[in-house]
Design an enzyme around this catalytic site. Structure first.
Site, PDB file in Angstrom:
ATOM      1  N   LYS A  77       6.208   0.450  -7.954  1.00 41.10           N
ATOM      2  CA  LYS A  77       5.628   0.495  -9.300  1.00 41.10           C
ATOM      3  C   LYS A  77       4.444  -0.477  -9.341  1.00 41.10           C
ATOM      4  CE  LYS A  77       8.259   3.628 -11.026  1.00 41.10           C
ATOM      5  NZ  LYS A  77       7.663   4.919 -11.381  1.00 41.10           N
ATOM      6  N   ARG A 102       5.500  -5.043 -17.283  1.00 39.34           N
ATOM      7  CA  ARG A 102       6.910  -4.948 -17.686  1.00 39.34           C
ATOM      8  C   ARG A 102       7.718  -6.154 -17.203  1.00 39.34           C
ATOM      9  NH1 ARG A 102       6.627  -0.079 -20.077  1.00 39.34           N
ATOM     10  NH2 ARG A 102       5.613   1.614 -18.948  1.00 39.34           N
ATOM     11  N   ASP A 135      11.435   2.930 -15.963  1.00 44.50           N
ATOM     12  CA  ASP A 135      10.548   1.834 -16.365  1.00 44.50           C
ATOM     13  C   ASP A 135      11.298   0.676 -17.029  1.00 44.50           C
ATOM     14  OD1 ASP A 135       8.314   3.138 -15.368  1.00 44.50           O
ATOM     15  OD2 ASP A 135       7.887   4.143 -17.266  1.00 44.50           O
ATOM     16  N   SER A 157       9.696  12.207  -9.469  1.00 43.05           N
ATOM     17  CA  SER A 157       8.489  11.586 -10.018  1.00 43.05           C
ATOM     18  C   SER A 157       7.770  12.551 -10.948  1.00 43.05           C
ATOM     19  CB  SER A 157       7.538  11.170  -8.885  1.00 43.05           C
ATOM     20  OG  SER A 157       6.268  10.870  -9.425  1.00 43.05           O
TER      21      SER A 157
HETATM   22  C1  S3P Z   1       5.176   8.299 -15.756  1.00 45.03           C
HETATM   23  C2  S3P Z   1       6.135   8.547 -14.807  1.00 45.03           C
HETATM   24  C3  S3P Z   1       6.896   7.479 -14.130  1.00 45.03           C
HETATM   25  C4  S3P Z   1       6.804   6.145 -14.875  1.00 45.03           C
HETATM   26  C5  S3P Z   1       5.413   5.831 -15.341  1.00 45.03           C
HETATM   27  C6  S3P Z   1       4.863   6.937 -16.224  1.00 45.03           C
HETATM   28  C7  S3P Z   1       4.442   9.443 -16.334  1.00 45.03           C
HETATM   29  O1  S3P Z   1       6.357   7.300 -12.834  1.00 45.03           O
HETATM   30  O2  S3P Z   1       7.292   5.103 -14.058  1.00 45.03           O
HETATM   31  O3  S3P Z   1       5.393   4.610 -16.053  1.00 45.03           O
HETATM   32  O4  S3P Z   1       3.772   9.277 -17.364  1.00 45.03           O
HETATM   33  O5  S3P Z   1       4.550  10.547 -15.773  1.00 45.03           O
HETATM   34  P1  S3P Z   1       6.886   8.214 -11.614  1.00 45.03           P
HETATM   35  O6  S3P Z   1       6.699   9.585 -12.029  1.00 45.03           O
HETATM   36  O7  S3P Z   1       6.042   7.893 -10.429  1.00 45.03           O
HETATM   37  O8  S3P Z   1       8.320   7.796 -11.426  1.00 45.03           O
END
Ligand code: S3P
Length: 437
Positions: free
Chosen positions: A347, A392, A320, A172
């Site tokens: 999400k 999305r 995403d 993450s």
């Molecule tokens: C993001 C990280 C992702 C992604 C989100 C944006 C970011 O989430 O799904 O839309 O800007 O760091 P996770 O880090 O929880 O997977």
């Protein structure tokens, strides 16, 4: 705040044609406002995403005493207050729908001298924050969530933060970034390691703003106590927004679309590998650098797709894009198997459940698994689906309607404005038949 009553009807249409410019990258826009606010001096951001999520982040810093001007659309001039210059917000900070806003702010606010509270909308209020609270608490932060680790978060300031060496249990970028941001105000070294490398915008942007940081695929480390220097940020077009047009052009016979200056950070573009393995015709043109990020134009033509087993090692690089991939798989010949993607369940909605339910309603044979799905490609029929307020999923169902055998009515689409204001207009301009119900 979005009006939850907007429904769309996406009807079958012909080929998509044209040149498309999608809005600025959401991840980079959030971070640009944060670092510019904490820097010494004035930073100019161009290509800023005028979405509800990123505007909520900008409002958070205004509330904490940062002057942010908007001289034009997608432009911000941020008068940084320095690393220790934020002021206590008088009321809770509303992060809206944005997990990125809330998790990164939690890391940043944990090290302030004042108390703060982070709140979010209905969807964000159901998202797990324990994943940031736990490592931040190890650093000495005092953050209290609701039962189950849910927002609102109450953050007590004036804690002495210490650097940690932390291995993330899930891949993450948000958790990694929250820890690194806390590390700016911590004593000693903060080190993070990830099970799979995730987007590295925080690391790259910290370096651009002059903070000493070392990082590589799946790890980063920094020490506290330096300063951020104002700098100008050029935000490339968001790959995740481009992805909807990429999939739509592949699926609609006769299509050819050119998507301009799309961010091509390799930690974001896993969808291209998956689609190419399914038979897609996607070419890169005019590859170049824009504000320190790789960008390229994507030239996409219609091609018939076949199912694949999505390699679990690219899941983080397309996290995403799964709602759009579900639709591509539904329209492909044969079976697509997705695994290793349990994160989709936490999400903006449970994206496995929402996409499976919707596509099933549209006649597709699809089995959910705890960490993915098995999708049997087939004919997408007309029907009525619910996006569950997930931007999305709403845009992905709009693609389903484009290639369905009749109109698809999509419920609860207002949140598309969180990441892609103007999607419906842009979609219509390239050939979608997309109406507000
Ligand atoms: C993001 C990280 C992702 C992604 C989100 C944006 C970011 O989430 O799904 O839309 O800007 O760091 P996770 O880090 O929880 O997977």
């Amino acid at each position: 705040m979005s009006d939850a009553s907007v429904d769309w009807i996406s009807s079958p249409a012909g080929a998509l044609r044209g040149d498309v410019c999608v809005p600025g990258d959401k991840s980079i826009s959030h971070r640009a406002v944060m670092f510019a606010s904490l820097a010494d001096g004035v930073s100019r951001i161009t290509g800023f995403l005028e979405g509800e999520d990123t505007r909520a982040t900008a409002r958070a810093f205004v509330k904490m005493g940062v002057r942010i001007e908007a001289p034009g659309a997608s432009e911000r001039v941020v008068h940084g207050v320095g690393l220790h210059g934020l002021r206590a917000p008088e009321t809770p900070i509303d992060c809206g729908n944005a997990g990125t806003g809330m998790r990164l702010l939690a890391g940043l606010l944990a090290g302030q001298q004042f108390d703060s509270t982070l709140i979010g909308d209905e969807s964000l209020s159901r998202r797990p924050m324990g994943r940031v609270i736990e490592p931040l608490a190890r650093m000495g932060a005092n953050i209290v969530a609701q039962p189950g680790g849910l927002p609102p978060l109450q953050i007590t300031g004036s804690q002495h933060l210490r650097g940690i060496d932390y291995t993330l249990p899930v891949a993450s970028a948000q958790v990694k970034s929250a820890i690194l941001l806390a590390g700016l105000h911590a004593s000693g070294e903060t080190r993070v390691a990830e099970p799979h490398p995730t987007r590295d915008y925080t690391e790259r942007m910290l370096a651009t703003f002059g903070w000493p940081i070392e990082f590589g695929a799946g790890w980063a480390r920094l020490t506290g106590g330096h300063r951020l220097r104002a700098t100008d940020v050029v935000v490339p077009a968001d790959f995740s927004s481009a992805a909807f047009f990429v999939v739509a052009a592949i699926l609609a016979p006769g299509s050819e679309l050119r998507l301009q200056a799309v961010g091509m950070n390799p930690r974001r573009t896993g969808l291209l590998s998956a689609l190419r393995a399914m038979g897609a015709d996607i070419r890169l043109a005019n590859a170049r650098e824009l504000g320190g990020e790789a960008v390229a134009d994507l030239v996409v033509r219609h091609a018939p797709l076949h199912g694949i087993d999505v390699p679990p090692e690219i899941v983080a690089d397309m996290i995403d894009e799964f709602p759009a991939l579900f639709v591509a798989a539904a329209a492909a010949r044969g079976i697509t198997r997705i695994s290793g993607a349990a994160e989709l369940r936490v999400k903006e909605s449970d994206r496995i459940a929402v996409m499976a339910k919707g596509l099933r309603t549209l006649g597709i044979d699809i089995e959910e698994t705890p960490d993915g799905a098995v999708i049997h490609g087939g004919r997408i029929e007309a029907g009525e689906v619910d996006s569950a307020g997930d931007h999305r999923c709403a845009m992905s169902f709009a693609i389903a309607g484009l290639v369905a055998r009749g109109p698809v009515r999509i419920g609860d689409c207002a949140n598309v404005a969180t990441s892609f204001p103007g999607f419906a207009d842009l979609a219509r301009r390239c050939g979608f038949q997309l109406d507000t119900a």
